[in-house]
Design a protein around this motif. Structure first.
Motif, PDB file in Angstrom:
ATOM      1  N   ALA A  18      -2.282  -1.089   0.918  1.00 62.94           N
ATOM      2  CA  ALA A  18      -0.917  -1.619   0.831  1.00 62.94           C
ATOM      3  C   ALA A  18       0.118  -0.537   1.122  1.00 62.94           C
ATOM      4  O   ALA A  18       1.094  -0.773   1.841  1.00 62.94           O
ATOM      5  CB  ALA A  18      -0.674  -2.230  -0.546  1.00 62.94           C
ATOM      6  N   GLY A  22       2.612  -0.357   4.444  1.00 68.15           N
ATOM      7  CA  GLY A  22       4.062  -0.209   4.289  1.00 68.15           C
ATOM      8  C   GLY A  22       4.642   0.894   5.152  1.00 68.15           C
ATOM      9  O   GLY A  22       5.827   0.881   5.486  1.00 68.15           O
ATOM     10  N   GLU A  23       3.818   1.852   5.519  1.00 69.31           N
ATOM     11  CA  GLU A  23       4.238   2.962   6.381  1.00 69.31           C
ATOM     12  C   GLU A  23       3.803   2.754   7.830  1.00 69.31           C
ATOM     13  O   GLU A  23       3.869   3.679   8.638  1.00 69.31           O
ATOM     14  CB  GLU A  23       3.654   4.280   5.865  1.00 69.31           C
ATOM     15  CG  GLU A  23       4.117   4.676   4.485  1.00 69.31           C
ATOM     16  CD  GLU A  23       5.587   5.064   4.453  1.00 69.31           C
ATOM     17  OE1 GLU A  23       6.090   5.597   5.465  1.00 69.31           O
ATOM     18  OE2 GLU A  23       6.216   4.839   3.415  1.00 69.31           O
ATOM     19  N   ASP A  24       3.333   1.551   8.160  1.00 68.32           N
ATOM     20  CA  ASP A  24       2.853   1.203   9.509  1.00 68.32           C
ATOM     21  C   ASP A  24       1.691   2.084   9.959  1.00 68.32           C
ATOM     22  O   ASP A  24       1.605   2.497  11.112  1.00 68.32           O
ATOM     23  CB  ASP A  24       3.983   1.256  10.542  1.00 68.32           C
ATOM     24  CG  ASP A  24       5.009   0.157  10.327  1.00 68.32           C
ATOM     25  OD1 ASP A  24       4.599  -0.952   9.943  1.00 68.32           O
ATOM     26  OD2 ASP A  24       6.200   0.417  10.531  1.00 68.32           O
TER      27      ASP A  24
END
Length: 71
Positions: A18, A22-24
């Motif tokens: 996850a 969120g940080e790609d």
């Protein structure tokens, strides 16, 4: 692909995925189906892999969130 994380705790894997998403940062978890061979007791660690180019960033994300790499 480089090894980022190795753990027997599935919650750590889910949390790390996850955070990386969120940080790609794309990740791939290996050994997910080993529980069928071991009887579901969590004996074999799961390994999280990331692309070579994302390894440094991914390690920083895990360290910033106090996730041990288990290596």
């Amino acid at each position: 692909m480089k090894l980022l994380l190795s753990t027997t705790d599935p919650t750590v894997i889910a949390f790390a995925q996850a955070l990386l998403a969120g940080e790609d940062i794309d990740s791939f978890v290996m050994d997910v189906h080993m529980s069928t061979l071991e009887g579901g007791i969590g004996l074999f660690p799961r390994r999280m892999m990331v692309a070579d180019r994302d390894l440094y960033r991914a390690r920083v994300v895990l360290k910033d969130n106090d996730i041990p790499d288990g290596l």
